[in-house]
Design a protein around this motif. Structure first.
Motif, PDB file in Angstrom:
ATOM      1  N   PRO A 261       0.818  -1.229   0.000  1.00  0.00           N
ATOM      2  CA  PRO A 261       0.000   0.000   0.000  1.00  0.00           C
ATOM      3  C   PRO A 261       0.843   1.267   0.000  1.00  0.00           C
ATOM      4  N   ALA A 262       1.955   1.235   0.745  1.00  0.00           N
ATOM      5  CA  ALA A 262       2.830   2.411   0.767  1.00  0.00           C
ATOM      6  C   ALA A 262       3.481   2.626  -0.597  1.00  0.00           C
ATOM      7  N   GLY A 263       3.882   1.538  -1.251  1.00  0.00           N
ATOM      8  CA  GLY A 263       4.464   1.659  -2.583  1.00  0.00           C
ATOM      9  C   GLY A 263       3.475   2.215  -3.582  1.00  0.00           C
ATOM     10  N   ARG A 264       2.240   1.740  -3.498  1.00  0.00           N
ATOM     11  CA  ARG A 264       1.202   2.244  -4.407  1.00  0.00           C
ATOM     12  C   ARG A 264       0.932   3.727  -4.145  1.00  0.00           C
ATOM     13  N   ALA A 265       0.926   4.118  -2.881  1.00  0.00           N
ATOM     14  CA  ALA A 265       0.688   5.523  -2.546  1.00  0.00           C
ATOM     15  C   ALA A 265       1.824   6.407  -3.081  1.00  0.00           C
ATOM     16  N   GLN A 266       3.054   5.913  -2.999  1.00  0.00           N
ATOM     17  CA  GLN A 266       4.205   6.668  -3.507  1.00  0.00           C
ATOM     18  C   GLN A 266       4.103   6.840  -5.016  1.00  0.00           C
ATOM     19  N   LEU A 267       3.718   5.775  -5.711  1.00  0.00           N
ATOM     20  CA  LEU A 267       3.566   5.838  -7.165  1.00  0.00           C
ATOM     21  C   LEU A 267       2.450   6.803  -7.546  1.00  0.00           C
ATOM     22  N   THR A 268       1.325   6.704  -6.843  1.00  0.00           N
ATOM     23  CA  THR A 268       0.204   7.600  -7.123  1.00  0.00           C
ATOM     24  C   THR A 268       0.592   9.062  -6.890  1.00  0.00           C
ATOM     25  N   ALA A 269       1.334   9.310  -5.807  1.00  0.00           N
ATOM     26  CA  ALA A 269       1.754  10.683  -5.490  1.00  0.00           C
ATOM     27  C   ALA A 269       2.658  11.240  -6.582  1.00  0.00           C
ATOM     28  N   ALA A 270       3.563  10.411  -7.127  1.00  0.00           N
ATOM     29  CA  ALA A 270       4.456  10.871  -8.183  1.00  0.00           C
ATOM     30  C   ALA A 270       3.675  11.219  -9.442  1.00  0.00           C
ATOM     31  N   LEU A 271       2.716  10.378  -9.803  1.00  0.00           N
ATOM     32  CA  LEU A 271       1.901  10.649 -10.981  1.00  0.00           C
ATOM     33  C   LEU A 271       1.041  11.896 -10.783  1.00  0.00           C
ATOM     34  N   LEU A 272       0.529  12.075  -9.577  1.00  0.00           N
ATOM     35  CA  LEU A 272      -0.300  13.241  -9.277  1.00  0.00           C
ATOM     36  C   LEU A 272       0.527  14.525  -9.362  1.00  0.00           C
TER      37      LEU A 272
END
Length: 298
Positions: A261-272
């Protein structure tokens, strides 16, 4: 301004000369490569050779590392009353010009915010600067006549003059032009390792992301190298964020379930952040680029 000379008949120099010709001036064209100067003249950009008497304004259209030397040489030759350049790095040439003893009272640095991936006089366009910002970086000692003539040059070329501090200009270029070019080149370089069937699948997204990587290698080595510290600062931040994304991807692929979940959140934050950052680019305006604050890019 009734007379002008252009030193360096590549894309930018020839485009300036063509623009001036369309406004009734006949620039004198000078280039260490006589073939380039004659090609520009054959295109109607002006006449080849030194003027008999000093012109009002000389435009130095060479890479950043040569600006100060040529300014010094042409001031000693008495080519013009006032001088400008069009290099995309401003602080270093101005420092070097001062160190060489150039007369900075009659010199105003300039940078037209326009360009193409192609190079050389045959790629030139008389309307290349239409509606685009043209940054002026006068030294504190520059006299009003020189500032006025360089301002008029920009206006004759159809551009919009904008005055900036040279260091602030270079930081802006590192963010909006020089680092993007280097990142695009790094991305395009990865394609050298791609197999032919993979490359056949390339779409418009990849072409858009790597378009500027097709620029002149020698010129861009000079440009980025002349603004090295500012580019390194931006690239360091990019590298830090890239490293965090790599770690996030490793967690998503190989990490324990509790870290995904933390990895997915980091990826989402970068794309955002990418979406939000791109949204800050000012929209194009009819005839050219918009200018937000004091920084603009092409």
């Amino acid at each position: 301004m009734r007379s002008a000379a252009v030193i360096g008949t590549g894309l930018i120099g020839t485009s300036i000369a063509l623009a001036l010709r369309s406004r009734g001036l006949t620039p004198h064209l000078l280039d260490q490569n006589p073939e380039a100067a004659h090609t520009a003249a054959d295109m109607g950009a002006g006449v080849v050779g030194m003027p008999r008497t000093p012109v009002d304004l000389a435009v130095i259209a060479v890479p950043p590392q040569h600006v100060a030397r040529i300014l010094r040489e042409q001031q000693l030759r008495g080519l013009a009353h006032d001088f400008t350049d069009v290099a995309s790095v401003k602080a270093r040439p101005q420092r070097e010009a001062a160190a060489l003893g150039c007369d900075l009272t009659c010199y105003v640095g300039g940078h037209p915010m326009a360009g193409r991936e192609q190079s050389g006089p045959l790629a030139a366009q008389g309307d290349l600067f239409e509606g685009k910002p043209w940054v002026l970086t006068p030294a504190g000692t520059a006299h009003g006549r020189a500032v006025g003539r360089v301002t008029m040059l920009a206006e004759l070329c159809g551009a919009r003059p904008v005055v900036m501090d040279p260091v602030r200009h270079d930081r802006a270029m590192a963010l909006v032009s020089h680092t993007p070019h280097l990142v695009a080149s790094l991305l395009a370089g990865r394609l050298l390792h791609g197999e032919e069937p993979q490359l056949q699948l390339a779409g418009q997204g990849l072409r858009d992301a790597t378009r500027i990587a097709a620029g002149d290698v020698e010129l861009w080595t000079d440009i980025i190298g002349s603004n090295a510290a500012a580019v390194a600062d931006v690239l360091t931040e990019v590298a830090s964020e890239l490293g965090a994304v790599v770690d996030a991807l490793r967690d998503l692929d190989q990490g324990p379930p509790e870290r995904r979940p933390a990895g997915r959140a980091q990826l989402t934050a970068a794309l955002l952040r990418g979406v939000q950052g791109r949204g800050r680019i000012p929209p194009r305006v009819p005839g050219g680029l918009s200018l937000s604050g004091a920084a603009a890019g092409n």
